[in-house]
Design an enzyme around this catalytic site. Structure first.
Site, PDB file in Angstrom:
ATOM      1  N   HIS A 222       0.794  -1.227   0.000  1.00 28.12           N
ATOM      2  CA  HIS A 222       0.000   0.000   0.000  1.00 28.12           C
ATOM      3  C   HIS A 222       0.830   1.282   0.000  1.00 28.12           C
ATOM      4  O   HIS A 222       0.376   2.312  -0.479  1.00 28.12           O
ATOM      5  CB  HIS A 222      -1.030   0.000   1.140  1.00 28.12           C
TER       6      HIS A 222
ATOM      7  N   GLU B 286       3.677   5.395  -3.097  1.00 28.25           N
ATOM      8  CA  GLU B 286       3.847   6.713  -2.505  1.00 28.25           C
ATOM      9  C   GLU B 286       5.296   6.955  -2.086  1.00 28.25           C
ATOM     10  O   GLU B 286       5.808   8.056  -2.223  1.00 28.25           O
ATOM     11  CB  GLU B 286       2.918   6.827  -1.285  1.00 28.25           C
ATOM     12  N   ASP B 287       5.923   5.932  -1.551  1.00 28.50           N
ATOM     13  CA  ASP B 287       7.211   6.143  -0.892  1.00 28.50           C
ATOM     14  C   ASP B 287       8.432   5.655  -1.659  1.00 28.50           C
ATOM     15  O   ASP B 287       9.556   5.871  -1.220  1.00 28.50           O
ATOM     16  CB  ASP B 287       7.211   5.452   0.479  1.00 28.50           C
TER      17      ASP B 287
ATOM     18  N   ASP C  50      -4.508   0.765   7.875  1.00 32.10           N
ATOM     19  CA  ASP C  50      -3.313   1.602   7.840  1.00 32.10           C
ATOM     20  C   ASP C  50      -3.388   2.642   8.958  1.00 32.10           C
ATOM     21  O   ASP C  50      -2.461   2.832   9.740  1.00 32.10           O
ATOM     22  CB  ASP C  50      -3.244   2.282   6.463  1.00 32.10           C
TER      23      ASP C  50
HETATM   24 MN    MN Z   1       0.758   3.206   5.490  1.00 34.01          MN
END
Ligand code: MN
Length: 690
Positions: A73, A77-78, A144
């Site tokens: 997940h 993004e990272d 999350d």
């Molecule tokens: Mn997260």
């Protein structure tokens, strides 16, 4: 971290085939590699967070695909990985889920001075739009957030506060909407801890101090109750209901209670094996302790929007302290704890899907459809409300009866629904224990107690803010009676005669008007039945307000006379042809009926539904154990006359599960009666208004 991952695999193996777990292992390898050099604020390797999120989901029974997406997940993004890479490796399904989660993370939830509720609705909407159609996205986002809240202490203070507030405003309500109560509680308690550390510590210290005392009290209650349930052949387990710190705080701040007032209320939960057992258990509880009026709520017959089902009641203990009792079956309990997540379990089972869960999914589907169509932001709040609760809302009377009202209804609409004089004298209401003005916007599930004052009378502006036609008509009618507005043509609305004196001291004369014949006919009940073929005798010309009788004529029909009509007394020789007649709303009496029932799910709802066409007002209802396996269901209602009572008795006798109908007597209205029901305030208010 290998250990953590092994734990996740072990959990999934319980419900899924080994070959289904390949995708989870694959996701772990990719995510582990992608996050390799990253650390969490706690100093742990970043992948630990992804594994924990997947494990939280596996704990709710979610499938390997969702867990694999959970492992991935934060990858987009990272790290340098992008959605196309994920799609190539894992296919469309997982790529779309990861994309959805990433989109939510990029949303900003502004925290300005706007109305908190509106803000919340907007943010939830934003989130749902972003997640498109896939519920799994929301589930991952919630898991999350849950893990982030568990590890929030490692963040800077400003971040802690922002994230906690967001959790209270968006994520906890979202978990609640999906019925996942265990996530909701945990999210709230964490957020509470960070937002109000002192209050949190204080309450948890007090809870710890009270623990032994409460546990002993609970133990005593369970030891007493369990054998009695068994005697009644109810197979059930009784457990204490844990009080969550945030819910204690909410009760204290919202209801202005102090800690001991909240804690003194013991909460227990009776979990029965079968659905039918719930009603039997209720009978046992109510036979052991006195139920507090207005606190009985049947969410089995009328589930909450998030599909929550249970019976709630509050009883008075021998020590004078109230006890809150929740009764639900094992199945209902499962859904109450896990909400929509329960769906995944059934999906895998061979018995097919559960109806209730299907309903819940339908609701979500409807919500998505609405979100797609939703245009302007302006009526957002209104459409949101409508979507969350359809066109009508269900609210409760102090006696726990359910009433249906249109959206936007006010306490005044509710008051007029009960009785026009309660409406006329309404000064406000207590909604869920809190005093609110007459214009207050009622919400689904509100429990309403109307407050009256005999000095109150309708105002002009009432017409503008009530939403039911019934209330509007009656307000106009009363204003006319008071001479506040000019009388209008009587043909427009059927005029009902005044039913009660406003004040016993100066009884105003009954209002009798010249109404046209068609209107008059509509107002007559013969043997309790409306819409009969009637003619008004020329000799005495009966009008609303007069006591009347009917006489079955040879030409098919019924002739209506005033009871004191001399020519009727002379001519009506055949007594078998004399029938009871009354004016709609007049000569009401309070009838009490006992049903001997064998309880089953939805019995109450079926009885209520059967009675709906008769349009009677049930005033008081109570379940109690009868002989053998039967139960008694007693209720009171306002009847026009004996015929009306008979009709009600016949109707309820046809409901399956009702074995016998016993008349417990009739109470005629006593206009001069002074209120003497001090022990029953709700009743007193009703009488006062009447
Ligand atoms: Mn997260």
């Amino acid at each position: 971290m290998r250990e953590a991952f092994a734990k996740l695999i072990k959990r999934l193996k319980k419900s899924y085939k080994p070959e289904d777990l390949d995708v989870v292992r694959h996701a772990y390898r990719v995510a582990n590699e992608a996050h390799q050099k990253q650390l969490r604020a706690s100093g742990e390797p970043y992948i630990m967070h992804s594994i924990e999120v997947a494990t939280i989901l596996a704990g709710l029974g979610l499938d390997p695909v969702t867990c694999a997406a959970a492992l991935l997940h934060d990858v987009v993004e990272d790290t340098k990985h992008k959605i196309p890479t994920i799609r190539k490796e894992f296919g469309d399904d997982i790529a779309q889920i990861v994309d959805g989660v990433t989109k939510i993370s990029s949303l900003s939830f502004p925290d300005n001075d706007k109305d908190r509720e509106e803000q919340q609705a907007q943010n939830i909407r934003k989130m749902l739009v972003a997640t498109a159609q896939d519920l799994r996205v929301i589930m991952i986002k919630l898991a999350d957030r849950l893990h982030n809240m568990r590890t929030l202490k490692y963040l800077e203070s400003a971040d802690r506060i922002r994230i906690s507030r967001e959790t209270l405003d968006i994520y906890a309500p979202l978990a609640n909407r999906l019925g996942i109560s265990r996530w909701k509680w945990e999210l709230e308690d964490h957020a509470f801890h960070f937002l109000m550390p002192d209050v949190y510590k204080n309450i948890s210290r007090l809870v710890a101090m009270k623990r032994h005392e409460r546990e002993a009290y609970l133990e005593k209650t369970i030891t007493f109750l369990e054998p009695r349930l068994l005697e009644a052949e109810v197979v059930a387990r009784v457990i204490g209901r844990p009080k969550h710190l945030y819910s204690i705080y909410e009760k204290m701040s919202r209801q202005g209670k102090d800690f001991s007032q909240v804690m003194d209320v013991l909460g227990i939960r009776i979990i029965t094996q079968t659905d039918a057992g719930c009603y039997n258990a209720l009978g046992v509880v109510h036979s052991l302790w006195t139920p507090i009026p207005g606190r009985l709520k049947d969410y089995i017959a009328m589930p909450k929007l998030n599909m929550y089902q249970a019976i709630h009641t509050t009883v008075m203990r021998e020590n004078g302290l109230p006890m809150e009792v929740q009764i639900r079956s094992e199945q209902m309990d499962f859904i109450a704890r896990e909400g929509i997540a329960a769906h995944w379990r059934y999906k895998e089972g061979e018995s097919g899907r559960d109806d209730k869960l299907d309903t819940q999914l339908t609701w979500l589907q409807k919500m998505y459809d609405w979100l797609k169509d939703a245009g302007s932001q302006d009526n957002l709040m209104e459409s949101m409300r409508q979507d969350f609760s359809s066109a009508n809302i269900y609210v409760f009377t102090p006696r726990g009866e359910v009433k249906e009202l249109p959206q936007g209804a006010t306490p005044l609409d509710f008051a007029y629904l009960i009785h026009s004089h309660i409406g006329h004298h309404c000064i406000g209401a207590r909604v869920n224990g809190k005093i609110v003005p007459i214009r207050y916007n009622l919400q689904m599930g509100d429990s309403i107690e109307i407050l009256t004052s005999k000095n109150q009378e309708p105002h002009f502006d009432w017409i503008d803010f009530v939403v039911t036609g019934r209330a509007r008509t009656r307000i106009r009618q009363r204003l006319r009676e008071l001479g506040e507005i000019a009388p209008v043509e009587e043909t427009k609305a059927p005029v009902r005669p005044r039913q009660y004196h406003v004040s016993p001291k100066t009884p105003p004369p009954p209002v009798v008007r010249e109404v046209d014949e068609a209107t008059r006919r509509k107002l007559v009940r013969v043997q309790g039945l409306k819409g009969m073929q009637v003619q008004f005798a020329k000799c005495c010309n009966p009008m609303p307000g007069h006591t009347i009788v009917g006489y079955v004529t040879r030409t098919p029909g019924i002739s209506i006379h005033r009871a004191e009509c001399k020519s009727f007394a002379r001519s009506a020789r055949d007594h078998s042809r004399v029938v009871q007649a009354s004016w709609e709303g007049e000569g009401q009496m309070l009838a009490k009926i006992r049903l001997v029932t064998r309880n089953r799910p939805n019995l109450l709802a079926d009885i209520t539904n059967a009675l709906r066409p008769l349009n009677i007002d049930i005033l008081n209802a109570q379940f109690g154990p009868g002989e053998d396996v039967n139960n008694h269901f007693d209720f009171q209602f306002e009847a026009a006359d004996e015929g009306n009572i008979e009709q009600v008795a016949k109707t309820v006798a046809r409901v399956p599960g009702v074995f016998d109908v016993i008349h417990l007597g009739v109470q005629k209205p006593q206009p001069e009666e002074t209120p003497s029901h001090a022990k029953n305030p709700a009743k007193k208010r009703f009488k006062e208004a009447g």
